[in-house]
Scaffold this motif. Structure first.
Motif, PDB file in Angstrom:
ATOM      1  N   GLU A 106       0.933  -1.152   0.059  1.00 59.02           N
ATOM      2  CA  GLU A 106       0.027  -0.025   0.011  1.00 59.02           C
ATOM      3  C   GLU A 106       0.978   1.439   0.094  1.00 59.02           C
ATOM      4  N   GLU A 107       1.901   1.273   0.880  1.00 57.91           N
ATOM      5  CA  GLU A 107       2.658   2.539   1.014  1.00 57.91           C
ATOM      6  C   GLU A 107       3.360   2.664  -0.532  1.00 57.91           C
ATOM      7  N   ALA A 108       3.865   1.644  -1.028  1.00 53.80           N
ATOM      8  CA  ALA A 108       4.605   1.651  -2.279  1.00 53.80           C
ATOM      9  C   ALA A 108       3.749   2.274  -3.438  1.00 53.80           C
ATOM     10  N   GLU A 109       2.579   2.054  -3.257  1.00 58.49           N
ATOM     11  CA  GLU A 109       1.437   2.809  -4.299  1.00 58.49           C
ATOM     12  C   GLU A 109       1.432   4.164  -3.974  1.00 58.49           C
ATOM     13  N   LEU A 110       1.530   4.788  -2.671  1.00 58.63           N
ATOM     14  CA  LEU A 110       1.436   6.175  -2.523  1.00 58.63           C
ATOM     15  C   LEU A 110       2.727   6.697  -2.929  1.00 58.63           C
ATOM     16  N   ILE A 111       3.798   6.144  -2.845  1.00 55.81           N
ATOM     17  CA  ILE A 111       5.056   6.769  -3.287  1.00 55.81           C
ATOM     18  C   ILE A 111       5.732   6.479  -4.608  1.00 55.81           C
ATOM     19  N   ASP A 112       4.841   5.800  -5.334  1.00 54.41           N
ATOM     20  CA  ASP A 112       5.444   5.350  -6.573  1.00 54.41           C
ATOM     21  C   ASP A 112       5.533   6.519  -7.657  1.00 54.41           C
ATOM     22  N   PRO A 113       6.821   7.115  -8.013  1.00 55.57           N
ATOM     23  CA  PRO A 113       6.846   8.057  -8.498  1.00 55.57           C
ATOM     24  C   PRO A 113       6.120   8.024  -9.969  1.00 55.57           C
ATOM     25  N   ALA A 114       5.840   6.919 -10.567  1.00 60.08           N
ATOM     26  CA  ALA A 114       5.052   6.773 -11.680  1.00 60.08           C
ATOM     27  C   ALA A 114       3.618   6.859 -11.549  1.00 60.08           C
ATOM     28  N   GLY A 115       3.133   6.963 -10.335  1.00 58.99           N
ATOM     29  CA  GLY A 115       1.776   6.903 -10.040  1.00 58.99           C
ATOM     30  C   GLY A 115       1.662   8.148  -8.874  1.00 58.99           C
ATOM     31  N   LEU A 116       0.852   7.800  -7.715  1.00 62.83           N
ATOM     32  CA  LEU A 116       0.269   8.747  -6.765  1.00 62.83           C
ATOM     33  C   LEU A 116       1.734   9.709  -6.161  1.00 62.83           C
TER      34      LEU A 116
END
Length: 321
Positions: free
Chosen positions: A300-310
């Protein structure tokens, strides 16, 4: 009927039967709030920082502009320490009716309080503030007109003087055919938020681009049911455009902000403890269930800080003290 894009967006999104009057954002696209409770925990850490900076007042404001269904402030309330929760004055700012199960501690309002001591969060709000679209011609920039029922476009007259000045400063159109979204209404909307701060911090997180790297043909698009769709402003879909957060920052400073941070959501959340780091493998043998929970949290945290996404969102933070 031909209208400007600002008029079309206003009616399509916020008219009597507009998209955001009858729909919740969570039903159509994934936000940071929906991606992980870690976002609310990060906001709570930020709120603690603000509380300390303003001297632990008897009432501390938490204002969520463009609140959707109020999930963010509800999560913060549920996880805040009792002493802090008792002092919080929580306002969810949204034009649609409140959900039936809204926490009674949350005030549902159409605009922020006139005086705010605390934290204002505007998560994916500015990208839905209606604005004009301009296209460069051999004679200079011209407003783009649209048929709200079909999305068909044609060129109209030149932008008004204030919009032309904004273009020249923040989004110069250097070649015929290039387009820009004139962000002056977003600047004004953000300045109105910053201007309500008595003491505290205002944060905007959104799709963004800088003045030295504006997209040559704009970013106007539609969303419905989790997918990109043609930007037809008939009320059937979300109409959005990325935000010139650097221009908003300048407007916030004119409104009284004394310090500005303009970064990415990835960096801002990492500074607030959202690391996305995997748990130690040894935990798998000593606490298998805890290891699986930690892996889920990391995802979940990785999705929040993904530079290609959120994580690639712009993050604008401005203080008034």
């Amino acid at each position: 009927m031909w209208v400007t894009w600002r008029q079309a967006m206003q009616q399509a999104l916020y008219g009597d039967d507009g998209f955001y009057i009858r729909e919740r954002p969570s039903g159509h696209f994934r936000t940071s709030v929906a991606a992980s409770p870690a976002f609310a925990r990060a906001v709570l850490r930020l709120l603690d920082t603000v509380d300390q900076a303003v001297g632990h007042p008897r009432e501390l404001d938490l204002v969520d502009v463009g609140s959707g269904d109020g999930a963010l402030v509800a999560q913060v309330l549920d996880t805040a320490a009792p002493e802090l929760a008792e002092r919080l004055r929580v306002t969810a700012v949204e034009l649609s009716p409140p959900p039936g199960d809204l926490d009674k501690r949350i005030t549902w309002a159409c605009s922020p309080p006139p005086d705010v001591t605390g934290l204002v969060i505007a998560n994916e709000w500015l990208d839905n503030v209606p604005l004009e679209v301009a296209e460069q011609t051999p004679e200079g920039p011209r407003l783009v007109l649209v048929d709200p029922q079909t999305g068909e476009e044609r060129l109209g007259g030149p932008p008004e003087e204030a919009d032309a000045r904004w273009l020249a400063r923040w989004w110069p159109l250097r070649r015929t055919g290039m387009r820009a979204e004139i962000g002056r209404p977003r600047d004004e909307a953000w300045a109105s938020v910053v201007g309500r701060l008595t003491r505290g911090l205002a944060v905007a997180a959104d799709y963004a681009h800088p003045v030295d790297n504006r997209p040559p043909y704009g970013t106007l698009m539609g969303y419905r049911d989790g997918a990109c769709v043609p930007a037809i402003p008939d009320g059937s879909c979300d109409i959005t455009a990325h935000v010139a957060l650097d221009a908003c920052a300048a407007a916030g400073e004119r409104a009284g902000a004394i310090s500005t941070t303009l970064t990415t959501q990835r960096q801002a959340l990492r500074d607030l403890g959202v690391s996305g780091e995997r748990p130690a493998l040894a935990l798998a043998s000593t606490d298998p269930a805890g290891y699986l929970r930690a892996l889920a949290r990391v995802s979940e945290e990785a999705e929040l800080i993904d530079p290609a996404g959120l994580g690639g969102f712009g993050w604008l933070a401005q203080w008034r003290r």
